[in-house]
Motif scaffolding. Structure first.
Motif, PDB file in Angstrom:
ATOM      1  N   ALA A   1      -9.209  -6.036  -5.397  1.00  0.00           N
ATOM      2  CA  ALA A   1      -7.782  -5.591  -4.956  1.00  0.00           C
ATOM      3  C   ALA A   1      -7.449  -3.751  -5.100  1.00  0.00           C
ATOM      4  O   ALA A   1      -7.132  -2.904  -4.029  1.00  0.00           O
ATOM      5  N   GLN A   2      -7.859  -3.554  -6.667  1.00  0.00           N
ATOM      6  CA  GLN A   2      -7.047  -2.397  -6.947  1.00  0.00           C
ATOM      7  C   GLN A   2      -8.268  -1.195  -6.100  1.00  0.00           C
ATOM      8  O   GLN A   2      -8.102   0.022  -6.110  1.00  0.00           O
ATOM      9  N   ALA A   3      -9.743  -1.139  -6.074  1.00  0.00           N
ATOM     10  CA  ALA A   3     -10.439  -0.765  -5.555  1.00  0.00           C
ATOM     11  C   ALA A   3     -10.654  -0.595  -4.463  1.00  0.00           C
ATOM     12  O   ALA A   3     -11.222   0.331  -3.403  1.00  0.00           O
ATOM     13  N   ALA A   4      -9.460  -1.543  -3.143  1.00  0.00           N
ATOM     14  CA  ALA A   4     -10.437  -1.624  -1.638  1.00  0.00           C
ATOM     15  C   ALA A   4      -9.221  -0.346  -1.655  1.00  0.00           C
ATOM     16  O   ALA A   4      -9.147  -0.132  -0.337  1.00  0.00           O
ATOM     17  N   VAL A   5      -8.569   0.311  -2.463  1.00  0.00           N
ATOM     18  CA  VAL A   5      -8.246   1.518  -1.808  1.00  0.00           C
ATOM     19  C   VAL A   5      -8.989   3.181  -0.921  1.00  0.00           C
ATOM     20  O   VAL A   5      -8.904   3.173  -0.753  1.00  0.00           O
ATOM     21  N   LEU A   6     -10.196   2.490  -1.511  1.00  0.00           N
ATOM     22  CA  LEU A   6     -11.216   3.486  -1.555  1.00  0.00           C
ATOM     23  C   LEU A   6     -11.885   3.130  -0.280  1.00  0.00           C
ATOM     24  O   LEU A   6     -12.171   3.381   0.543  1.00  0.00           O
ATOM     25  N   ASP A   7     -11.497   2.072   0.787  1.00  0.00           N
ATOM     26  CA  ASP A   7     -11.947   1.192   1.615  1.00  0.00           C
ATOM     27  C   ASP A   7     -11.631   1.566   2.628  1.00  0.00           C
ATOM     28  O   ASP A   7     -11.414   2.314   4.322  1.00  0.00           O
ATOM     29  N   LEU A   8     -10.224   2.310   2.573  1.00  0.00           N
ATOM     30  CA  LEU A   8      -9.496   2.728   3.493  1.00  0.00           C
ATOM     31  C   LEU A   8      -9.901   3.984   3.802  1.00  0.00           C
ATOM     32  O   LEU A   8      -9.551   4.406   4.585  1.00  0.00           O
ATOM     33  N   TRP A   9     -10.644   4.417   2.916  1.00  0.00           N
ATOM     34  CA  TRP A   9     -11.009   6.148   3.753  1.00  0.00           C
ATOM     35  C   TRP A   9     -11.686   5.928   3.617  1.00  0.00           C
ATOM     36  O   TRP A   9     -13.007   7.997   4.303  1.00  0.00           O
ATOM     37  N   VAL A  10     -12.921   5.006   4.181  1.00  0.00           N
ATOM     38  CA  VAL A  10     -14.311   5.128   4.580  1.00  0.00           C
ATOM     39  C   VAL A  10     -14.195   5.319   6.343  1.00  0.00           C
ATOM     40  O   VAL A  10     -13.428   4.492   6.978  1.00  0.00           O
ATOM     41  N   ASN A  11     -14.575   5.658   6.575  1.00  0.00           N
ATOM     42  CA  ASN A  11     -14.850   6.053   7.977  1.00  0.00           C
ATOM     43  C   ASN A  11     -16.242   5.062   9.249  1.00  0.00           C
ATOM     44  O   ASN A  11     -16.781   5.039   8.345  1.00  0.00           O
TER      45      ASN A  11
ATOM     46  N   VAL B   1       0.278  -0.967  -0.044  1.00  0.00           N
ATOM     47  CA  VAL B   1       0.353   0.281  -0.028  1.00  0.00           C
ATOM     48  C   VAL B   1       0.518   0.930   0.303  1.00  0.00           C
ATOM     49  O   VAL B   1       1.460   1.789   1.132  1.00  0.00           O
ATOM     50  N   GLU B   2       1.234   2.216  -0.560  1.00  0.00           N
ATOM     51  CA  GLU B   2       1.626   3.619  -1.106  1.00  0.00           C
ATOM     52  C   GLU B   2       0.498   4.617  -0.009  1.00  0.00           C
ATOM     53  O   GLU B   2      -0.234   4.387  -0.257  1.00  0.00           O
ATOM     54  N   SER B   3       1.094   5.372   0.654  1.00  0.00           N
ATOM     55  CA  SER B   3       0.350   5.921   1.213  1.00  0.00           C
ATOM     56  C   SER B   3       1.792   7.681   1.539  1.00  0.00           C
ATOM     57  O   SER B   3       2.674   7.402   1.802  1.00  0.00           O
ATOM     58  N   HIS B   4       0.928   8.129   1.341  1.00  0.00           N
ATOM     59  CA  HIS B   4       1.870   9.546   1.523  1.00  0.00           C
ATOM     60  C   HIS B   4       1.271  10.859   2.556  1.00  0.00           C
ATOM     61  O   HIS B   4       0.392  10.978   2.434  1.00  0.00           O
ATOM     62  N   GLU B   5       2.220  10.772   3.409  1.00  0.00           N
ATOM     63  CA  GLU B   5       2.454  11.202   4.753  1.00  0.00           C
ATOM     64  C   GLU B   5       0.945  10.973   5.604  1.00  0.00           C
ATOM     65  O   GLU B   5      -0.239  11.570   5.830  1.00  0.00           O
ATOM     66  N   GLY B   6       0.808   9.306   5.654  1.00  0.00           N
ATOM     67  CA  GLY B   6      -0.659   8.766   6.467  1.00  0.00           C
ATOM     68  C   GLY B   6      -1.861   8.661   5.384  1.00  0.00           C
ATOM     69  O   GLY B   6      -2.943   8.012   6.045  1.00  0.00           O
ATOM     70  N   ARG B   7      -1.493   9.390   4.064  1.00  0.00           N
ATOM     71  CA  ARG B   7      -2.639   8.984   2.834  1.00  0.00           C
ATOM     72  C   ARG B   7      -2.383   7.641   2.393  1.00  0.00           C
ATOM     73  O   ARG B   7      -2.011   7.768   1.178  1.00  0.00           O
ATOM     74  N   PRO B   8      -3.114   6.455   2.095  1.00  0.00           N
ATOM     75  CA  PRO B   8      -3.186   5.951   1.241  1.00  0.00           C
ATOM     76  C   PRO B   8      -4.013   6.668   0.206  1.00  0.00           C
ATOM     77  O   PRO B   8      -4.655   6.889  -0.101  1.00  0.00           O
ATOM     78  N   THR B   9      -2.942   5.531  -1.539  1.00  0.00           N
ATOM     79  CA  THR B   9      -2.873   6.218  -2.369  1.00  0.00           C
ATOM     80  C   THR B   9      -3.436   5.419  -3.748  1.00  0.00           C
ATOM     81  O   THR B   9      -3.910   5.202  -4.909  1.00  0.00           O
ATOM     82  N   LYS B  10      -2.235   3.639  -2.895  1.00  0.00           N
ATOM     83  CA  LYS B  10      -2.936   2.943  -4.970  1.00  0.00           C
ATOM     84  C   LYS B  10      -2.085   1.123  -3.528  1.00  0.00           C
ATOM     85  O   LYS B  10      -1.527   1.381  -1.766  1.00  0.00           O
ATOM     86  N   ILE B  11      -2.940   0.568  -4.035  1.00  0.00           N
ATOM     87  CA  ILE B  11      -2.352  -0.899  -3.367  1.00  0.00           C
ATOM     88  C   ILE B  11      -1.972  -1.826  -4.489  1.00  0.00           C
ATOM     89  O   ILE B  11      -2.679  -1.598  -6.177  1.00  0.00           O
ATOM     90  N   GLU B  12      -0.749  -2.210  -4.823  1.00  0.00           N
ATOM     91  CA  GLU B  12      -0.876  -3.252  -5.662  1.00  0.00           C
ATOM     92  C   GLU B  12      -0.717  -4.860  -4.752  1.00  0.00           C
ATOM     93  O   GLU B  12      -0.046  -4.093  -3.635  1.00  0.00           O
ATOM     94  N   GLY B  13      -0.196  -5.002  -5.759  1.00  0.00           N
ATOM     95  CA  GLY B  13       0.522  -7.132  -5.505  1.00  0.00           C
ATOM     96  C   GLY B  13       1.605  -6.744  -5.037  1.00  0.00           C
ATOM     97  O   GLY B  13       2.809  -6.275  -5.286  1.00  0.00           O
TER      98      GLY B  13
END
Lengths: 198, 229
Positions: free
Chosen positions: A188-198, A161-173
């Motif tokens: 898995a590609q779309a799961a990055v959006l789940d990381l933003w759901v509170n 998981v790529e993260s910019h100062e604590g904000r996830p932007t991309k999931i790759e294998g």
């Protein structure tokens, strides 16, 4: 037209008058319909009644299709034409001309131009909000990659998981994880959006 | 039969003779005024009013680079840690301030925002001084590693009690350097030296550095997509 509504000769149809049907005396208001005191126009019409002699003279040399709306119009009486010309400005004045077409176009043009000018302002201040205690290993402006697993469909997918100062932007294998070997699927590609759901 | 009257026979001239001059004059005056207005607008866009050059800002703590760099001699990288590795030089965390100010000046009033930040875990909101548009890609690390010093762009920070922007940061200013890279290149150990001045034969030395450090040529460095990616 209200001033003429109770005048006997003011018919609105296209009439070819019969000379024998003319009345010579001053027309009276119909007492059954209206008894209001005569207004200025009515007084003027009564003061200058229709002169049938003039109408006959005018009709004498007319031929073919020629139309008129009232006998007064045909007689071309200056008092009546004056009355006629006064009618329309008065009716027109009922239209509120505070914003007419030209003013409207001027305002719209100015609004468009000034809306463009709004973009010319001085840029507003920006703020820098640094960390209080910066996470160890973080380099400002550089992404961090976290190796983790994603539980999906009863399986665990190894991902980075790529993260910019604590904000996830991309999931790759994760290429080093046996369950993914660097590959992901759409979930898995779309799961990055789940990381933003509170 | 009566002859129709001669038209305009006794009609006066509508416009006075001077109208000829006025119309010609206003034609040229209009062009002149339009040019003047354009010059004014472009001049204003390049003025410190818009570029914020030499304008100090009121900060939550009136931090003095003159004191910390000039008097104390602290290296730039002590606080701006990511300048060698990242696009941004980085604004230090509150913890960096507290590494000294937990013991030095640890009870003065004007450092209370620092202590409060550390205590409450709330960031200090510094007013940004050097601001580039979002459509400009700028990377500190490449400039530093190729030998462009801090003071080339940021000026004599060691002499600034309050931080201000020493240069315009206009695109023209960027290109001035990208077209003449040799004039800005220093020895690599002088990059963080505030007092470095170009030598008399800087153009010659700079060309040598340019070859040694594999710095790209002018056409590549002044290409649009170098900065507007």
């Amino acid at each position: 037209m209200d001033g003429m509504s109770d005048h006997k000769h003011s018919s609105s149809g296209l009439l070819k008058p019969e000379p024998s049907g003319f009345v010579t005396e001053t027309p009276k208001p119909d007492p059954d319909v209206d008894n209001h005191p005569p207004n200025a126009e009515e007084r003027e019409l009564r003061e200058y009644p229709l002169d049938l002699a003039v109408v006959r003279t005018k009709l004498a040399d007319k031929q073919g299709k020629q139309y008129w709306r009232t006998l007064e119009e045909l007689s071309d009486d200056p008092h009546f034409s004056d009355l006629l010309h006064r009618e329309f400005p008065r009716a027109a004045s009922e239209w509120d001309e505070s914003v007419d077409r030209r003013d409207f176009l001027k305002l719209m043009g100015a609004s468009l131009a000034l809306a463009g000018m709004a973009g010319c302002g001085k840029p507003s201040e920006q703020y820098i909000v640094p960390y209080v205690k910066q996470p160890e290993g973080l380099v400002l402006g550089k992404p961090q990659h976290y190796a983790t697993v994603m539980a999906f469909g009863g399986d665990a997918l190894g991902v980075l998981v790529e993260s910019h100062e604590g904000r996830p932007t991309k999931i790759e294998g994760n290429p080093e994880h046996p369950s993914s070997l660097g590959a992901t699927d759409v979930f898995a590609q779309a799961a990055v959006l789940d990381l933003w759901v509170n | 039969m009566e002859t129709p009257p001669q038209r305009n026979a006794n009609m006066a001239q509508i416009f006075h003779r001077s109208t000829n001059f006025i119309s010609r004059f206003s034609l040229f005056a209009g062009i002149f005024l339009a040019g003047l207005a354009l010059t004014g607008v472009l001049g204003l866009a390049r003025s410190p009013y818009f570029t914020r050059q030499n304008v100090t800002r009121s900060q939550p703590v009136q931090f003095s680079h003159k004191h910390h760099v000039g008097d104390d001699g602290i290296d730039c990288r002590y606080c701006h840690t990511s300048v060698e590795t990242s696009a941004t030089a980085g604004i230090p965390q509150t913890k960096t301030c507290m590494s000294c100010h937990s013991v030095l000046f640890n009870n003065v009033g004007y450092l209370e925002p620092i202590r409060e930040s550390y205590r409450t875990d709330a960031s200090i909101e510094w007013v940004k001084v050097h601001r580039l548009a979002d459509y400009v890609y700028f990377n500190h690390s490449i400039h530093v590693s190729k030998g462009v010093g801090c003071s080339t762009c940021h000026g004599r920070v060691d002499q600034m009690p309050l931080m201000f922007q020493a240069n315009t940061l206009l695109m023209q200013w960027c290109l001035d350097c990208h077209r003449n890279t040799e004039m800005a290149l220093r020895p690599l150990d002088k990059v963080y030296d505030m007092a470095w001045r170009p030598a008399a034969n800087q153009a010659e030395i700079g060309r040598q550095y340019k070859a040694e450090r594999n710095i790209r040529n002018t056409s590549e460095l002044s290409s649009c997509s170098t900065c507007h990616r």
